[in-house]
Design a protein around this motif. Structure first.
Motif, PDB file in Angstrom:
ATOM      1  N   ARG A   1      -2.293   1.935   8.364  1.00 42.57           N
ATOM      2  CA  ARG A   1      -1.343   2.138   7.273  1.00 42.57           C
ATOM      3  C   ARG A   1      -1.573   3.488   6.608  1.00 42.57           C
ATOM      4  NH1 ARG A   1      -1.724  -3.387   3.917  1.00 42.57           N
ATOM      5  NH2 ARG A   1       0.137  -2.663   2.853  1.00 42.57           N
TER       6      ARG A   1
ATOM      7  N   LEU B   1      18.642   8.584   0.112  1.00 42.25           N
ATOM      8  CA  LEU B   1      18.158   7.216  -0.008  1.00 42.25           C
ATOM      9  C   LEU B   1      18.171   6.776  -1.468  1.00 42.25           C
ATOM     10  CD1 LEU B   1      17.107   5.316   2.132  1.00 42.25           C
ATOM     11  CD2 LEU B   1      14.803   6.090   1.631  1.00 42.25           C
TER      12      LEU B   1
ATOM     13  N   TYR C   1       0.908  -1.155   0.000  1.00 39.69           N
ATOM     14  CA  TYR C   1       0.000   0.000   0.000  1.00 39.69           C
ATOM     15  C   TYR C   1       0.942   1.198   0.000  1.00 39.69           C
ATOM     16  CZ  TYR C   1      -4.033   2.883   1.447  1.00 39.69           C
ATOM     17  OH  TYR C   1      -5.041   3.806   1.505  1.00 39.69           O
ATOM     18  N   ARG C   2       1.378   1.546  -1.237  1.00 41.04           N
ATOM     19  CA  ARG C   2       2.461   2.509  -1.358  1.00 41.04           C
ATOM     20  C   ARG C   2       2.061   3.903  -0.915  1.00 41.04           C
ATOM     21  NH1 ARG C   2       6.479   0.075  -5.128  1.00 41.04           N
ATOM     22  NH2 ARG C   2       5.308  -1.563  -6.196  1.00 41.04           N
ATOM     23  N   TYR C   3       3.005   4.590  -0.310  1.00 42.82           N
ATOM     24  CA  TYR C   3       2.839   6.010  -0.020  1.00 42.82           C
ATOM     25  C   TYR C   3       2.728   6.724  -1.355  1.00 42.82           C
ATOM     26  CZ  TYR C   3       3.995  10.741   1.438  1.00 42.82           C
ATOM     27  OH  TYR C   3       3.986  12.080   1.649  1.00 42.82           O
TER      28      TYR C   3
ATOM     29  N   GLU D   1       7.154  13.430  -2.137  1.00 42.92           N
ATOM     30  CA  GLU D   1       8.438  13.640  -1.449  1.00 42.92           C
ATOM     31  C   GLU D   1       9.447  12.579  -1.836  1.00 42.92           C
ATOM     32  OE1 GLU D   1       5.232  15.189   1.215  1.00 42.92           O
ATOM     33  OE2 GLU D   1       5.596  13.344   0.091  1.00 42.92           O
TER      34      GLU D   1
ATOM     35  N   HIS E   1       0.975   6.841   6.467  1.00 41.95           N
ATOM     36  CA  HIS E   1       1.325   7.659   5.284  1.00 41.95           C
ATOM     37  C   HIS E   1       1.275   9.134   5.653  1.00 41.95           C
ATOM     38  CE1 HIS E   1       0.137   4.700   1.756  1.00 41.95           C
ATOM     39  NE2 HIS E   1       1.011   4.173   2.589  1.00 41.95           N
TER      40      HIS E   1
ATOM     41  N   GLU F   1       5.378  -0.605   5.404  1.00 43.59           N
ATOM     42  CA  GLU F   1       6.172  -1.706   4.879  1.00 43.59           C
ATOM     43  C   GLU F   1       7.564  -1.255   4.418  1.00 43.59           C
ATOM     44  OE1 GLU F   1       3.040  -0.892   4.049  1.00 43.59           O
ATOM     45  OE2 GLU F   1       2.625  -1.275   1.943  1.00 43.59           O
ATOM     46  N   GLU F   2       7.658  -0.043   3.851  1.00 43.44           N
ATOM     47  CA  GLU F   2       8.997   0.355   3.407  1.00 43.44           C
ATOM     48  C   GLU F   2       9.908   0.605   4.597  1.00 43.44           C
ATOM     49  OE1 GLU F   2       7.464   4.415   1.586  1.00 43.44           O
ATOM     50  OE2 GLU F   2       9.626   4.380   1.380  1.00 43.44           O
TER      51      GLU F   2
ATOM     52  N   THR G   1       8.284  -1.836  -2.004  1.00 41.85           N
ATOM     53  CA  THR G   1       7.794  -1.005  -0.905  1.00 41.85           C
ATOM     54  C   THR G   1       7.934   0.502  -1.121  1.00 41.85           C
ATOM     55  OG1 THR G   1       9.857  -1.025   0.393  1.00 41.85           O
ATOM     56  CG2 THR G   1       8.301  -2.814   0.799  1.00 41.85           C
ATOM     57  N   ARG G   2       8.901   0.929  -1.891  1.00 42.55           N
ATOM     58  CA  ARG G   2       9.115   2.367  -2.047  1.00 42.55           C
ATOM     59  C   ARG G   2       7.990   2.998  -2.844  1.00 42.55           C
ATOM     60  NH1 ARG G   2      11.991   3.582   2.143  1.00 42.55           N
ATOM     61  NH2 ARG G   2      14.129   2.766   2.163  1.00 42.55           N
ATOM     62  N   SER G   3       7.784   4.313  -2.620  1.00 44.88           N
ATOM     63  CA  SER G   3       6.755   5.020  -3.369  1.00 44.88           C
ATOM     64  C   SER G   3       7.212   5.151  -4.818  1.00 44.88           C
ATOM     65  CB  SER G   3       6.543   6.415  -2.783  1.00 44.88           C
ATOM     66  OG  SER G   3       7.658   7.237  -3.074  1.00 44.88           O
TER      67      SER G   3
END
Lengths: 309, 308
Positions: free
Chosen positions: B119, A160, A149-151, A155, B123, B131-132, A188-190
């Motif tokens: 979750r 990183l 559930y990606r951000y 940003e 954010h 998760e990241e 996992t990364r956006s």
């Protein structure tokens, strides 16, 4: 564009099924020009008025390619993704890219809605089916991809991005394509963060990451990794390629044409068409016209021009 | 002249769980500086300094800081939206000395929608996905399990397929039997089953274990995960008991606030109390009354008495 009321649409569709044969032209002229929200209303009204599910009637009356494109189009986008994902797990092979496509080209919210629709329809979670039906490195990649559930913010952390680009480059150089960190970063990364990381990768190491992932054209895991990267960063290019291969009858992605057209008609079809025209010397409409016939062709063309009317 | 029972009362209110505000006010409030000086000479919380004065033992001031803060922490946590609450608990667990137990607790005892809400809140609060952050910070054999647990969006219906339950119970049993040689959480199939299957499905698997006398009540990560998923009231009862034991460290003590505040409004507080009574022979309220002081105690007791 004349707009019928929902009741009129239902009557017309009912008439299209009446008697011998089916008036496919009428079906196309109505359904292809309605948004998914409008179609939802039509289905509800149809069920109330005639006591039957529009989709079941379509299923009864239509055949093969044409039926599939109409039925897929008539599904609510979340249900459509759930249906396609379920189909993909049941007949999963290591060359199947549909799960990656759905997990990576949808927004976090769209993917969530698809998972909710999946619970409702199949009485199981998408994650458990994907986990159960895949194995090895594919499972290691696909389960996190569908679970995430990606951000969705813009940003980006450049420090990183640099360190993760280095990690990716290191693992790829060592041919450790299934390494935990490769999977961690991609799953996992956006999307904004991944884009920044891969831009740095190209600037620092000279190649696009997908070029470095092409070392073995027969390796199916590498193909899935490349698809993952493309879906996350340049979905219009990914879809252009899928359409091109489908239209030229190369590859084994059955139903790709129907799938891409119905799932992207309301999203980014215009950009995909531009990409297609840029990449091939003909327009997508022209290519579809040459490759398909009859009602199937008419419906596809109507959907491909959906946003233009 | 300060009475010895006042010394005792004050010493007690400076130790244990929470602070006894009433004693402090009634005793300290009326003491003269001579009384306080005598107290300093007698109390184990002060030491004689080389320069001839009695000073506070440093770590005891620290201890007091934690104890005074307990009510504030409980109240702030209680008033928070559950999503923010769970998001912050997880962030703390990720950033602090690795508290995998809290991550497992939150990821496994919340419903699918509650976990999803957490979750989302994560954010907004931290500009990352849970998760990241977990995948990045956890570098050992726990990574796959923890990432899988926080990413889960389990089916919540009751439908369960017996044949699959049976075959997956076999897989888990084999992993448990082999635990000396390989940690079950490093087994791909174990992680798959535990992080993706629905809770009713996992509870059915758990029933199979009872048949072979596997109680899964140990302290291992695998045991804790299965407890949280299948018998949360047992898990919570254990955590509460550990927090109330004498000599428990801060990480263990802080669970008292966390568990009571996060479960007070859930249907399982009643079950947790019943389980606690069954396991330990006293009611949770009595135990808290005995071990905890002051306003903090009153707040906790009020929370757990809700719905009675």
């Amino acid at each position: 564009m004349a707009t019928n009321s929902v009741t009129e649409d239902c009557e017309q569709l009912r008439k299209a099924f009446a008697g011998w044969g089916t008036n496919e032209g009428l079906i196309i002229s109505i359904l292809a020009h309605r948004s998914s929200a409008q179609i939802k209303l039509i289905r509800e009204t149809y069920a109330q008025t005639y006591g039957e599910d529009l989709l079941k009637d379509l299923d009864k009356e239509l055949s093969s390619d044409f039926e599939r494109v109409v039925v897929l189009w008539a599904l609510d986008p979340a249900e459509r993704d759930a249906f396609l994902a379920n189909e993909a797990t049941k007949r999963w092979t290591s060359s199947n890219q549909v799960l990656v496509e759905i997990a990576c080209t949808r927004t976090s919210h769209q993917l969530l809605l698809a998972k909710q629709a999946y619970h409702a329809r199949f009485k199981r979670s998408l994650e458990e089916d994907v986990a159960h039906h895949t194995s090895g490195d594919f499972r290691k990649l696909l389960v996190p991809l569908v679970s995430t559930y990606r951000y969705e913010g813009e940003e980006v952390n450049m420090t990183l991005a640099k360190s993760e680009a280095k990690i990716l480059h290191e693992k790829i150089s060592e041919k450790a394509y299934n390494h935990e960190d490769v999977i961690r970063i991609l799953s996992t990364r956006s999307k904004a963060q991944i884009n920044a990381t891969l831009n740095y990768y190209k600037n620092e190491f000279g190649n696009d990451i997908n070029k470095d992932l092409k070392t073995d054209p027969k390796d199916e895991f590498l193909a899935i990794l490349r698809a993952t990267v493309k879906c996350l960063t340049r979905p219009e290019k990914y879809f252009e390629k899928v359409l091109r291969l489908a239209i030229n009858k190369r590859g084994t992605d059955e139903g790709a044409l129907t799938r891409v057209v119905t799932t992207r008609a309301e999203i980014d079809m215009k950009i995909i068409k531009e990409e297609y025209h840029k990449r091939n010397s003909v327009t997508l409409d022209h290519a579809i016209g040459k490759d398909t016939t009859g009602d199937y062709e008419k419906m596809l063309l109507a959907l491909v021009g959906h946003g233009d009317a | 002249m300060a009475l010895s029972h006042e010394f005792q009362a004050l010493t007690k209110s400076f130790s244990g769980f929470g602070v006894d505000e009433k004693s402090m006010i009634s005793v300290l409030g009326k003491w003269h500086k001579d009384d306080i000086k005598s107290y300093r000479k007698e109390s184990p919380h002060f030491v004689q300094d080389d320069r001839l004065f009695e000073k506070w033992v440093d770590h005891h001031v620290d201890f007091l800081k934690h104890e005074f803060l307990r009510l504030k922490n409980a109240v702030v946590l209680w008033t928070m939206h559950p999503w923010e609450r769970d998001a912050r608990l997880m962030k703390e667990a990720i950033d602090g000395p690795q508290a995998y137990g809290v991550i497992i607790e939150v990821a496994c005892t919340r419903s699918s929608e509650e976990l999803l809400g957490a979750r989302r809140a994560y954010h907004s609060l931290f500009d990352h996905s849970i998760e990241e952050d977990i995948a990045y910070r956890v570098n050992d054999s726990h990574r796959k399990l923890l990432v899988g647990l926080v990413s889960s969006y389990r089916y919540e219906g009751t439908k369960v397929h017996e044949e699959i339950v049976k075959s997956e119970a076999k897989i888990l049993c084999a992993a448990i039997k082999n635990a000396d040689r390989k940690n079950p959480i490093e087994d791909e199939e174990v992680v798959r089953i535990v992080t993706t299957r629905s809770k009713p499905h996992l509870k059915a698997i758990f029933q199979h274990f009872k048949g072979i006398n596997e109680n899964l009540d140990g302290e291992s990560t695998f045991d804790k995960t299965m407890q949280c998923l299948c018998t949360p009231q047992t898990y919570f009862s254990k955590v509460l008991d550990a927090s109330l034991r004498h000599g428990a460290d801060e990480n263990t003590k802080v669970a008292l606030t966390r568990v009571i505040v996060t479960r007070a409004d859930e249907e399982d507080m009643k079950e947790i109390k019943e389980e606690y009574h069954k396991q330990h022979g006293v009611s949770l309220s009595k135990k808290i009354d005995d071990e905890v002081n002051g306003n903090f105690k009153d707040f906790l007791l009020t929370l757990i008495a809700r719905g009675e």
